[in-house]
Design a protein around this motif. Structure first.
Motif, PDB file in Angstrom:
ATOM      1  N   TYR A   1       9.307   7.724 -12.514  1.00 54.99           N
ATOM      2  CA  TYR A   1       8.128   7.607 -12.472  1.00 54.99           C
ATOM      3  C   TYR A   1       7.464   7.644 -10.907  1.00 54.99           C
ATOM      4  CZ  TYR A   1       8.269   5.720 -17.427  1.00 54.99           C
ATOM      5  OH  TYR A   1       8.888   5.948 -18.689  1.00 54.99           O
ATOM      6  N   ILE A   2       7.052   8.246 -10.697  1.00 48.63           N
ATOM      7  CA  ILE A   2       5.836   8.113  -9.343  1.00 48.63           C
ATOM      8  C   ILE A   2       4.787   7.553  -9.631  1.00 48.63           C
ATOM      9  CG2 ILE A   2       5.221   9.964  -7.427  1.00 48.63           C
ATOM     10  CD1 ILE A   2       6.928  11.831  -7.749  1.00 48.63           C
ATOM     11  N   ILE A   3       4.638   6.787  -9.207  1.00 55.03           N
ATOM     12  CA  ILE A   3       3.179   5.395  -8.669  1.00 55.03           C
ATOM     13  C   ILE A   3       3.145   5.369  -7.402  1.00 55.03           C
ATOM     14  CG2 ILE A   3       2.190   2.848  -9.192  1.00 55.03           C
ATOM     15  CD1 ILE A   3       5.449   2.942 -10.810  1.00 55.03           C
ATOM     16  N   SER A   4       1.163   6.245  -7.982  1.00 56.93           N
ATOM     17  CA  SER A   4       0.614   5.573  -6.223  1.00 56.93           C
ATOM     18  C   SER A   4       0.005   4.441  -6.250  1.00 56.93           C
ATOM     19  CB  SER A   4      -1.218   6.475  -6.534  1.00 56.93           C
ATOM     20  OG  SER A   4      -1.523   5.332  -8.277  1.00 56.93           O
ATOM     21  N   PRO A   5       0.079   4.099  -4.718  1.00 57.86           N
ATOM     22  CA  PRO A   5      -0.520   2.887  -4.156  1.00 57.86           C
ATOM     23  C   PRO A   5      -1.966   1.139  -5.339  1.00 57.86           C
ATOM     24  CG  PRO A   5      -0.944   4.284  -2.478  1.00 57.86           C
ATOM     25  CD  PRO A   5      -0.720   4.966  -3.578  1.00 57.86           C
ATOM     26  N   ASP A   6      -2.369   2.448  -5.809  1.00 65.17           N
ATOM     27  CA  ASP A   6      -3.337   1.906  -7.042  1.00 65.17           C
ATOM     28  C   ASP A   6      -2.386   1.744  -8.453  1.00 65.17           C
ATOM     29  OD1 ASP A   6      -3.398   4.363  -7.885  1.00 65.17           O
ATOM     30  OD2 ASP A   6      -5.571   4.451  -7.597  1.00 65.17           O
ATOM     31  N   HIS A   7      -1.772   1.788  -8.467  1.00 60.22           N
ATOM     32  CA  HIS A   7      -0.595   1.537  -9.306  1.00 60.22           C
ATOM     33  C   HIS A   7      -0.407   2.659 -10.510  1.00 60.22           C
ATOM     34  CE1 HIS A   7      -1.627  -2.769  -7.703  1.00 60.22           C
ATOM     35  NE2 HIS A   7      -0.634  -2.533  -6.813  1.00 60.22           N
ATOM     36  N   LYS A   8      -1.055   3.612 -10.629  1.00 63.13           N
ATOM     37  CA  LYS A   8      -1.295   4.164 -11.456  1.00 63.13           C
ATOM     38  C   LYS A   8      -0.083   5.389 -11.774  1.00 63.13           C
ATOM     39  CE  LYS A   8      -6.183   4.417 -11.988  1.00 63.13           C
ATOM     40  NZ  LYS A   8      -7.390   4.906 -11.759  1.00 63.13           N
TER      41      LYS A   8
ATOM     42  N   ASP B   1       0.530  -1.044  -0.071  1.00 59.44           N
ATOM     43  CA  ASP B   1      -0.027   0.113   0.573  1.00 59.44           C
ATOM     44  C   ASP B   1       0.824   1.114  -0.021  1.00 59.44           C
ATOM     45  OD1 ASP B   1       1.185  -0.129   2.705  1.00 59.44           O
ATOM     46  OD2 ASP B   1      -0.854  -0.043   3.882  1.00 59.44           O
ATOM     47  N   SER B   2       2.084   1.064  -0.916  1.00 60.13           N
ATOM     48  CA  SER B   2       3.033   2.029  -0.840  1.00 60.13           C
ATOM     49  C   SER B   2       2.549   2.994  -1.107  1.00 60.13           C
ATOM     50  CB  SER B   2       4.459   1.620  -0.404  1.00 60.13           C
ATOM     51  OG  SER B   2       4.112   1.513   1.309  1.00 60.13           O
ATOM     52  N   TRP B   3       3.753   3.971  -2.053  1.00 64.02           N
ATOM     53  CA  TRP B   3       3.657   4.910  -3.537  1.00 64.02           C
ATOM     54  C   TRP B   3       5.147   4.529  -3.660  1.00 64.02           C
ATOM     55  CZ3 TRP B   3       1.575   9.592  -5.704  1.00 64.02           C
ATOM     56  CH2 TRP B   3       0.259  10.312  -4.768  1.00 64.02           C
ATOM     57  N   CYS B   4       5.680   4.674  -4.702  1.00 59.10           N
ATOM     58  CA  CYS B   4       6.924   3.983  -5.063  1.00 59.10           C
ATOM     59  C   CYS B   4       7.219   5.175  -6.111  1.00 59.10           C
ATOM     60  CB  CYS B   4       6.904   2.833  -5.849  1.00 59.10           C
ATOM     61  SG  CYS B   4       7.805   2.195  -7.235  1.00 59.10           S
ATOM     62  N   VAL B   5       8.749   5.421  -6.268  1.00 54.75           N
ATOM     63  CA  VAL B   5       9.541   6.500  -7.061  1.00 54.75           C
ATOM     64  C   VAL B   5      10.295   5.132  -7.714  1.00 54.75           C
ATOM     65  CG1 VAL B   5      11.862   7.580  -7.497  1.00 54.75           C
ATOM     66  CG2 VAL B   5       9.988   8.165  -5.770  1.00 54.75           C
ATOM     67  N   LEU B   6      10.236   4.680  -9.029  1.00 48.59           N
ATOM     68  CA  LEU B   6      11.060   4.006 -10.252  1.00 48.59           C
ATOM     69  C   LEU B   6      11.533   4.512 -11.065  1.00 48.59           C
ATOM     70  CD1 LEU B   6      11.300   0.754 -11.106  1.00 48.59           C
ATOM     71  CD2 LEU B   6       8.543   1.110 -12.637  1.00 48.59           C
ATOM     72  N   PHE B   7      13.117   4.531 -10.957  1.00 45.66           N
ATOM     73  CA  PHE B   7      13.471   5.578 -11.959  1.00 45.66           C
ATOM     74  C   PHE B   7      14.398   4.451 -12.033  1.00 45.66           C
ATOM     75  CE2 PHE B   7      15.338   5.330  -7.708  1.00 45.66           C
ATOM     76  CZ  PHE B   7      17.033   5.484  -7.887  1.00 45.66           C
ATOM     77  N   SER B   8      15.223   4.213 -13.660  1.00 52.35           N
ATOM     78  CA  SER B   8      16.274   4.394 -14.772  1.00 52.35           C
ATOM     79  C   SER B   8      17.296   5.171 -14.885  1.00 52.35           C
ATOM     80  CB  SER B   8      15.349   3.342 -15.928  1.00 52.35           C
ATOM     81  OG  SER B   8      15.097   5.032 -16.519  1.00 52.35           O
ATOM     82  N   HIS B   9      18.655   4.378 -14.866  1.00 57.13           N
ATOM     83  CA  HIS B   9      19.973   4.844 -15.048  1.00 57.13           C
ATOM     84  C   HIS B   9      20.183   4.187 -16.216  1.00 57.13           C
ATOM     85  CE1 HIS B   9      20.486   1.801 -12.203  1.00 57.13           C
ATOM     86  NE2 HIS B   9      21.978   1.802 -12.631  1.00 57.13           N
ATOM     87  N   PRO B  10      21.236   5.534 -17.073  1.00 62.23           N
ATOM     88  CA  PRO B  10      21.549   5.105 -18.130  1.00 62.23           C
ATOM     89  C   PRO B  10      23.027   3.818 -18.290  1.00 62.23           C
ATOM     90  CG  PRO B  10      21.771   7.455 -18.613  1.00 62.23           C
ATOM     91  CD  PRO B  10      21.316   6.602 -16.915  1.00 62.23           C
ATOM     92  N   ALA B  11      23.514   3.657 -17.482  1.00 64.65           N
ATOM     93  CA  ALA B  11      24.581   2.502 -16.809  1.00 64.65           C
ATOM     94  C   ALA B  11      25.121   2.114 -15.410  1.00 64.65           C
ATOM     95  CB  ALA B  11      25.431   2.376 -18.514  1.00 64.65           C
ATOM     96  N   ASP B  12      25.725   1.116 -15.211  1.00 67.75           N
ATOM     97  CA  ASP B  12      26.525   0.988 -14.051  1.00 67.75           C
ATOM     98  C   ASP B  12      28.307   1.449 -14.350  1.00 67.75           C
ATOM     99  OD1 ASP B  12      23.714   0.288 -12.967  1.00 67.75           O
ATOM    100  OD2 ASP B  12      24.768  -1.856 -12.313  1.00 67.75           O
ATOM    101  N   PHE B  13      28.315   2.037 -13.048  1.00 65.19           N
ATOM    102  CA  PHE B  13      29.958   2.296 -13.131  1.00 65.19           C
ATOM    103  C   PHE B  13      30.312   3.480 -14.239  1.00 65.19           C
ATOM    104  CE2 PHE B  13      30.034  -2.236 -12.775  1.00 65.19           C
ATOM    105  CZ  PHE B  13      30.619  -2.809 -10.914  1.00 65.19           C
ATOM    106  N   THR B  14      28.997   4.170 -13.923  1.00 60.37           N
ATOM    107  CA  THR B  14      29.038   5.722 -14.574  1.00 60.37           C
ATOM    108  C   THR B  14      28.926   6.911 -13.136  1.00 60.37           C
ATOM    109  OG1 THR B  14      27.213   5.395 -14.932  1.00 60.37           O
ATOM    110  CG2 THR B  14      28.356   4.886 -17.038  1.00 60.37           C
TER     111      THR B  14
END
Length: 220
Positions: free
Chosen positions: A130-137, A27-40
């Motif tokens: 992406y900031i995602i609400s507890p209802d997955h939106k 039932d949490s919010w989420c910050v899902l984030f991508s980054h280009p590459a490791d060791f950069t």
């Protein structure tokens, strides 16, 4: 990815073990984030600063989840570098990093730029957040190029705004808003309803047009 899109459930391997996204999120919010590459270099600063502020995200009931197209073992090895560079990360590295070596999740979540999305040899993800609400939106997205690191204070600020306006659906936050400063009352709210909604007071700003649409309050 459009706002209010339902983020699909997914399973993935991460630095903290297997993840089933919906179960992990709860039932949490989420910050899902991508980054280009490791060791950069820039990615190291980003994941480090987000880790340093993990307690601020936790206070807001927000879970953190990073993602790139690197191998799981690379993620695990890179975490030691991040902790070495950002010495103020307390304890263990506080959030999982998803391994998406086949690019499947990055493509599904629209985290690869248009020129590279169909080129399997070019696995680099952009700086999508992406900031995602507890209802997955999907409630907010930020997409930066690889050359520009993100601002953690801004991420926390927009979370505060999203959570406030989700709780109190008759206000919006103005430009440069920070918690505790004035919010704007939405135009559809009738003047006669203001005393009940905002008993501590409302400020009305006269405009040259004569239209009464700028109404502010700190009663929230």
């Amino acid at each position: 990815m459009k706002l209010e899109t339902v983020i699909p459930d997914f399973k993935a391997q991460s630095t903290q073990g297997p993840i089933s996204f919906y179960n992990w999120l709860g039932d949490s919010w989420c910050v899902l984030f991508s980054h280009p590459a490791d060791f950069t270099p820039v990615c190291t600063t980003e994941l480090g600063r987000i880790a340093v502020h993990q307690h601020e995200f936790a206070k807001r009931n927000v879970k953190l989840l990073a993602l790139s197209c690197d191998k799981l073992q690379d993620h695990k090895n890179w975490v030691a570098d991040i902790k070495s560079y950002c010495l103020d990360i307390p304890g263990e590295f506080p959030y999982p990093i998803v391994a998406d070596e086949k690019r499947e999740l990055a493509v599904k979540l629209d985290m690869i730029d248009e020129e590279s999305k169909d080129k399997e040899s070019e696995a680099m993800t952009v700086r999508a957040l992406y900031i995602i609400s507890p209802d997955h939106k999907l409630k907010l997205s930020m997409v930066y190029p690889a050359s520009t690191g993100r601002n953690v204070d801004e991420i926390l600020r927009v979370i505060d705004s999203l959570q406030l306006t989700s709780r109190l659906k008759v206000v919006a936050t103005p430009a440069n808003w920070t918690p505790g400063t004035k919010v704007m009352i939405l135009p559809h709210v009738k003047d006669e309803d203001l005393p009940k909604l905002f008993p501590k007071g409302v400020e009305k700003v006269k405009m040259p047009s004569g239209i009464n649409y700028v109404r502010t309050t700190t009663d929230y």
